[in-house]
Write a protein that holds these residues in place. Structure first.
Motif, mmCIF file in Angstrom:
data_model
loop_
_atom_site.group_PDB
_atom_site.id
_atom_site.type_symbol
_atom_site.label_atom_id
_atom_site.label_comp_id
_atom_site.label_asym_id
_atom_site.label_seq_id
_atom_site.Cartn_x
_atom_site.Cartn_y
_atom_site.Cartn_z
ATOM 1 N N GLN A 1 0.838 -1.199 0.000
ATOM 2 C CA GLN A 1 0.000 0.000 0.000
ATOM 3 C C GLN A 1 0.873 1.250 0.000
ATOM 4 O O GLN A 1 1.833 1.344 0.756
ATOM 5 C CB GLN A 1 -0.924 0.027 1.220
ATOM 6 N N TYR B 1 -2.473 6.159 -0.769
ATOM 7 C CA TYR B 1 -3.125 5.035 -0.078
ATOM 8 C C TYR B 1 -3.791 4.054 -1.028
ATOM 9 O O TYR B 1 -4.658 3.286 -0.648
ATOM 10 C CB TYR B 1 -4.093 5.528 1.004
ATOM 11 N N LYS C 1 5.206 4.652 -1.995
ATOM 12 C CA LYS C 1 5.228 6.109 -2.009
ATOM 13 C C LYS C 1 6.276 6.656 -2.980
ATOM 14 O O LYS C 1 6.034 7.649 -3.665
ATOM 15 C CB LYS C 1 5.509 6.611 -0.593
ATOM 16 N N PHE D 1 1.824 4.988 0.910
ATOM 17 C CA PHE D 1 1.525 5.879 2.022
ATOM 18 C C PHE D 1 1.494 7.349 1.592
ATOM 19 O O PHE D 1 1.663 8.242 2.401
ATOM 20 C CB PHE D 1 2.488 5.638 3.178
ATOM 21 N N CYS E 1 -12.430 6.037 5.573
ATOM 22 C CA CYS E 1 -11.667 5.273 4.588
ATOM 23 C C CYS E 1 -12.410 5.267 3.254
ATOM 24 O O CYS E 1 -13.549 4.812 3.175
ATOM 25 C CB CYS E 1 -11.463 3.839 5.068
ATOM 26 N N GLY F 1 -4.166 10.374 5.464
ATOM 27 C CA GLY F 1 -4.330 8.996 5.930
ATOM 28 C C GLY F 1 -5.422 8.831 6.964
ATOM 29 O O GLY F 1 -5.799 7.718 7.310
ATOM 30 N N SER G 1 -9.027 10.769 4.311
ATOM 31 C CA SER G 1 -9.014 10.481 2.869
ATOM 32 C C SER G 1 -9.120 11.713 1.975
ATOM 33 O O SER G 1 -9.272 11.581 0.762
ATOM 34 C CB SER G 1 -10.125 9.489 2.474
ATOM 35 N N VAL H 1 -7.484 5.075 6.601
ATOM 36 C CA VAL H 1 -7.277 4.440 5.302
ATOM 37 C C VAL H 1 -6.348 3.227 5.401
ATOM 38 O O VAL H 1 -6.541 2.236 4.713
ATOM 39 C CB VAL H 1 -6.698 5.445 4.281
ATOM 40 N N ARG H 2 -5.353 3.270 6.270
ATOM 41 C CA ARG H 2 -4.395 2.177 6.356
ATOM 42 C C ARG H 2 -4.753 1.115 7.394
ATOM 43 O O ARG H 2 -4.008 0.203 7.641
ATOM 44 C CB ARG H 2 -3.001 2.718 6.620
#
Length: 103
Positions: free
Chosen positions: A50, A55, A61, A52, A90, A71, A74, A99-100
Motif C-alpha cells: 500500500q 493510499y 510512495k 503511504f 476510509c 491517511g 481520505s 485508510v491504512r
C-alpha cells in the motif's frame, strides 16, 4: 528436527518470535512439534503493498504518481494526517476508520 510435512522454514523479518513454515500439500496441521517445542499453526495472509501517499494498492510512495491523500480522513491534497482534526474515513471501505487500518 522439523516434521516431514514442513517444506521450508523462514524467519519473519521484523519479528523475534515468528517463523513462516511452508508445508507440502494444501492441508495445514493444527500444531507442529519441533524438538521439545509444540507450535500452533495459523494460515499466514500477507498485507498487500500500500502506498503511504495516495493510499492506493500495488505501489509504494517513492513511485506514486497519484494525488496525495490524508491517511485519516481520505481528503485529497488538502492536509497531512498529522494536521487532521476531522473524523476518520476510509475511501476504500467507506467506513469510519483510517485508510491504512486492517479492517
Amino acid at each position: 528436527m522439523c516434521p516431514s510435512s514442513v517444506q521450508k522454514v523462514t524467519k519473519m523479518r521484523n519479528s523475534s518470535n515468528m517463523i513462516l513454515l511452508t508445508f507440502f500439500g494444501s492441508t495445514l496441521p493444527d500444531r507442529v512439534h519441533i524438538g521439545p517445542i509444540n507450535l500452533r499453526v495459523r494460515r499466514f495472509v500477507s498485507r498487500p503493498l500500500q502506498c503511504f501517499s495516495c493510499y492506493g494498492y500495488g505501489h509504494g510512495k517513492s513511485s506514486c504518481k497519484e494525488a496525495s491523500r490524508c491517511g485519516n480522513c481520505s481528503a485529497l491534497d488538502s492536509h497531512s494526517e498529522e494536521h487532521c482534526n476531522v473524523a476518520a474515513y476510509c475511501f476504500h471501505c467507506r467506513d469510519a476508520n483510517q485508510v491504512r487500518s486492517v479492517g
